[in-house]
Design a protein around this motif. Sequence first.
Motif, PDB file in Angstrom:
ATOM      1  N   SER A 152       0.838  -1.202   0.000  1.00 32.18           N
ATOM      2  CA  SER A 152       0.000   0.000   0.000  1.00 32.18           C
ATOM      3  C   SER A 152       0.872   1.251   0.000  1.00 32.18           C
ATOM      4  O   SER A 152       0.487   2.293  -0.489  1.00 32.18           O
TER       5      SER A 152
ATOM      6  N   VAL B 134      -4.441  -5.382  -7.441  1.00 25.55           N
ATOM      7  CA  VAL B 134      -4.561  -3.989  -7.880  1.00 25.55           C
ATOM      8  C   VAL B 134      -4.939  -4.013  -9.363  1.00 25.55           C
ATOM      9  O   VAL B 134      -4.682  -5.000 -10.054  1.00 25.55           O
ATOM     10  N   THR B 135      -5.529  -2.949  -9.821  1.00 22.91           N
ATOM     11  CA  THR B 135      -5.857  -2.886 -11.250  1.00 22.91           C
ATOM     12  C   THR B 135      -4.641  -2.339 -12.002  1.00 22.91           C
ATOM     13  O   THR B 135      -3.750  -1.732 -11.406  1.00 22.91           O
TER      14      THR B 135
ATOM     15  N   GLU C  91      -4.279   1.394 -11.410  1.00 24.28           N
ATOM     16  CA  GLU C  91      -3.697   1.765 -10.116  1.00 24.28           C
ATOM     17  C   GLU C  91      -2.201   1.487 -10.078  1.00 24.28           C
ATOM     18  O   GLU C  91      -1.408   2.295  -9.584  1.00 24.28           O
TER      19      GLU C  91
ATOM     20  N   GLU D 153      -0.272   4.113 -11.987  1.00 26.86           N
ATOM     21  CA  GLU D 153      -0.113   5.342 -11.202  1.00 26.86           C
ATOM     22  C   GLU D 153       1.021   5.175 -10.195  1.00 26.86           C
ATOM     23  O   GLU D 153       1.892   6.033 -10.067  1.00 26.86           O
TER      24      GLU D 153
ATOM     25  N   THR E   2      -5.964   3.042  -2.769  1.00 27.52           N
ATOM     26  CA  THR E   2      -5.281   1.755  -2.899  1.00 27.52           C
ATOM     27  C   THR E   2      -3.852   1.827  -2.382  1.00 27.52           C
ATOM     28  O   THR E   2      -3.390   0.943  -1.672  1.00 27.52           O
TER      29      THR E   2
END
Length: 274
Positions: free
Chosen positions: A180, A195-196, A199, A202, A254
């Motif tokens: 995280s 996680v996608t 995400e 990023e 996230t």
Amino acid sequence: MALIVKKFGGSSVATPEKIFNIVDRVLREKKEDDKVVIVVSAMGDTTDDLVALAKEVTSKPYGREMDRLLSTGEQVTIALMAMAFNERGHKAMSLTGDQAGITSTDTFNKGRILGVDPNRVFEALDEGNIVVVAGFQGITEYGDMVTLGRGGSDTTAVALAGAMKADVCEIFTDVEGVYSTDPRVAKEAFKLEEVTYGEMLEMARLGAGVMQPRAVEMGFRYGVPIHVRSTFSDNTGTIIREDYTVEANKHVITGVADDTNTAKVALVGVENKP
Ligand code: ASP
Ligand code: MG
């Protein structure tokens, strides 16, 4: 049967002993009819060492000859790893990026993958080999070797997995997965189960160094699930995919990533005249 692409970075293959650890683990986990492709980086700090070596010879350590030099690092690893599999009694074949069908733009030192034609990889798999592919390299239409930018083995692995329609691309690293936030900075950091791509992109851009951003983009484009996990444990790591499957992971935020290498420059008192 599963088709799996596994990528091991430089620190995971830094010594012959570490290479054997990986070989033993792959053979232990591999089901009889699984097809396994392994993408590797150069051993330990080899790439940095090659850069330093070039700097002793030239004040311009870039361009075509630099890629000739840098691409040797990964070739050492693939040869040794294939030998190690053979030593353990399993068929294995090493392939350069070129032989694995990876074509690149001719932008030396920062090549972009144009296409992947994994024919030879499939052939080698069909012959019962574990296939060990050199990461971080592709070939131009003129047959010149190009490297894919630092950390580029991740991109090789995901691109290959996408082209081969692999079931999963596993990125082995020295942490347990994607956190995280940086566990070295905040002890409350926890490992994310999923996680996608968005995400992860990023976070990678902001300096979460666990994966090369371009590799995440590639995974998104080809819909390859990426499993970021530890070289040193059998635990499940973090799955990067299009959407969550685990309800519990739907955090409002996230992750938090920081980049301490960025400076902000503010100009004050500038006249408002475009
Ligand atoms: N060996 C290359 C580097 O150090 C590529 C990689 O490790 O992914 O950047
Ligand atoms: Mg890396």
